[in-house]
Design an enzyme around this catalytic site. Structure first.
Site, mmCIF file in Angstrom:
data_model
loop_
_atom_site.group_PDB
_atom_site.id
_atom_site.type_symbol
_atom_site.label_atom_id
_atom_site.label_comp_id
_atom_site.label_asym_id
_atom_site.label_seq_id
_atom_site.Cartn_x
_atom_site.Cartn_y
_atom_site.Cartn_z
ATOM 1 N N LYS A 188 0.844 -1.205 0.000
ATOM 2 C CA LYS A 188 0.000 0.000 0.000
ATOM 3 C C LYS A 188 0.876 1.250 0.000
ATOM 4 C CE LYS A 188 -3.982 -2.195 2.119
ATOM 5 N NZ LYS A 188 -4.635 -2.650 3.345
ATOM 6 N N GLN B 210 -5.081 -1.094 9.570
ATOM 7 C CA GLN B 210 -5.025 -2.452 9.009
ATOM 8 C C GLN B 210 -5.683 -3.453 9.966
ATOM 9 O OE1 GLN B 210 -3.679 -3.281 5.854
ATOM 10 N NE2 GLN B 210 -4.586 -5.273 6.296
ATOM 11 N N ASP C 95 -11.320 3.038 3.927
ATOM 12 C CA ASP C 95 -11.728 1.635 3.864
ATOM 13 C C ASP C 95 -13.253 1.510 3.774
ATOM 14 O OD1 ASP C 95 -9.920 -0.422 3.655
ATOM 15 O OD2 ASP C 95 -9.471 -0.541 5.803
#
Ligand code: NDP
Length: 291
Positions: free
Chosen positions: A53, A97, A120
Site C-alpha cells: 500500500k 489495518q 476503507d
C-alpha cells in the site's frame, strides 16, 4: 465455451495511471493527497499489505504516512493516534489495518476515524450512507469488483446476481453496490439452502467465502460473469474461491486468482484517497472512481 479471463492486474494498472494524472493535476493546485496506514502488531500478511500500500501510494504521487505500533499497544494509544490523524490536514485518508490484536475493539477503533477520511469505508456512517444511497466512502474490494463488472457488462440493471458471503467488508457492501446498480441480488452464506441451484440462475456470481475452489463449473449458468474475491493460501500457492478449471469451461468471463480482484483492492484504496482529498478541498468527485 471458454471464459474470458478478466485481467484485474491490467485494469488496476490503468486505474493507477488515471489516479496519478489526477494527483498531478491536484499538485498544480498545491494539493498533495495523503494516506496514513496504521499497523498494530506483526501479522505477516498485514505487513505485506501495508508495504505494498505504501509503495503504490508513493508511485501515484501521494504522500504516504506509515505508523507501526507494537502488538501490546493499549487501545487508548491507538485511539490517540487516530485522533491526531483525524486532525492532521496533510492526511486525507486513514486506514487501520485489520485484524487488530484481540485486546482491541475493532468497531470502536474504526468508528473513531473521521468518516470522510475513512478510505476503507468501514465506519458505521459510511455503511449507512452506502445503504441509503448517499455519498459514502465505499469499501475497496467490492468497489473494485463493481468496476470490473461494469466494464465487462455495461449496465447491471435487471441482472440476477448471487453474492456468496455476508461479511461486512466484502459480501454486504457488494450486495449494496449491486442493488444500487439495479441488479436483483441474492446474498448467500453458510446456512443457504441449495446454493448450486441459486447460482445456476445467476448472471453474476461474486464469491467471497474463503474456501479454496468452492464454486464449481456445474453451478454456473453458461455465459455468466464470475468474480472471485477469495484469497486462500494452499500447498499449490494462492488460489481463489472459484474452481477455475471447471468454471472457465462454462462462464462467459471470470477473474483469476491471483491477478483479478486483489490488485483492484489497492487501486481502489488510492481511488478512495483521491476522492476523499477532492471532497476535503471542495472539488468535484473524480470521474469514474465512485459508484
Ligand atoms: P469472512 O470469513 O468474513 O466471510 C465468509 C463468508 O462466507 C461468510 O458470510 C460465511 O457465511 C460464508 N461461507 C462460509 N462457508 C460457506 C459455505 N459453505 N457456503 C456458503 N457460504 C459460506 O470472509 P471475508 O468476506 O472477509 O473474505 C472472503 C474471502 O475473500 C477470503 O478468502 C478473503 O481472504 C478474501 N478477501 C480478498 C480480498 C481481496 O483484496 N481480494 C479482500 C478481502 C477478503 P456465514 O456468515 O454464515 O458464516
Amino acid at each position: 465455451m471458454t471464459a474470458q479471463i478478466i485481467d484485474g492486474k491490467a485494469f488496476a494498472a490503468n486505474l493507477r495511471t488515471r489516479i496519478a494524472t489526477e494527483v498531478a493535476r491536484m499538485n498544480e493546485q498545491g494539493i498533495t493527497p495523503g494516506l496514513a496506514v496504521v499497523l498494530v502488531g506483526e501479522d505477516p500478511a498485514s505487513q505485506v499489505y501495508v508495504r505494498s500500500k505504501g509503495r503504490m501510494t508513493k508511485e501515484v504521487g501521494m504522500a504516504s504516512f506509515e505508523h507501526k505500533l507494537p502488538a501490546d499497544t493499549p487501545q487508548a494509544d491507538l485511539l490517540a493516534l487516530v485522533e491526531r490523524l483525524n486532525a492532521d490536514p496533510a492526511v486525507n485518508g486513514i486506514l487501520v489495518q485489520l485484524p487488530l490484536p484481540d485486546h482491541m475493539d475493532e468497531a470502536a477503533v474504526i468508528n473513531a476515524i473521521t468518516p470522510d477520511k475513512d478510505v476503507d469505508g468501514f465506519h458505521i456512517l459510511n455503511v449507512g450512507r452506502l445503504a441509503t444511497g448517499q455519498k459514502a466512502m465505499v469499501p475497496c474490494t467490492p468497489l473494485g469488483c463493481l468496476m470490473l463488472l461494469r466494464d465487462r457488462l455495461g449496465s447491471l440493471a435487471g441482472k440476477n446476481a448471487v453474492v456468496i458471503g455476508r461479511s461486512n467488508i466484502v459480501g454486504k457492501p457488494m450486495a449494496q453496490l449491486l442493488l444500487r446498480d439495479s441488479a436483483t441480488v441474492t446474498v448467500a452464506h453458510s446456512r443457504t439452502a441449495d446454493l448450486p441451484g441459486l447460482c445456476r440462475h445467476a448472471d453474476i456470481v461474486v464469491a467471497a467465502v474463503g474456501r479454496a475452489g468452492f464454486v464449481k463449473g456445474d453451478w454456473i449458468k453458461p455465459g455468466a460473469t464470475v468474480i472471485d474475491v477469495g484469497i486462500n493460501r494452499t500447498e499449490d500457492g494462492l488460489v481463489g474461491d472459484v474452481d477455475q478449471a471447471s468454471v472457465e469451461k462454462v462462464a462467459g468471463a471470470m477473474t483469476p486468482v491471483p491477478g483479478g480482484v486483489g490488485p483492484m483492492t489497492i487501486a481502489c484504496l488510492l481511488a478512495n484517497t483521491l476522492t476523499a482529498t477532492a471532497r476535503a478541498n471542495g472539488l468535484p468527485d473524480p470521474e469514474g472512481l465512485t459508484p
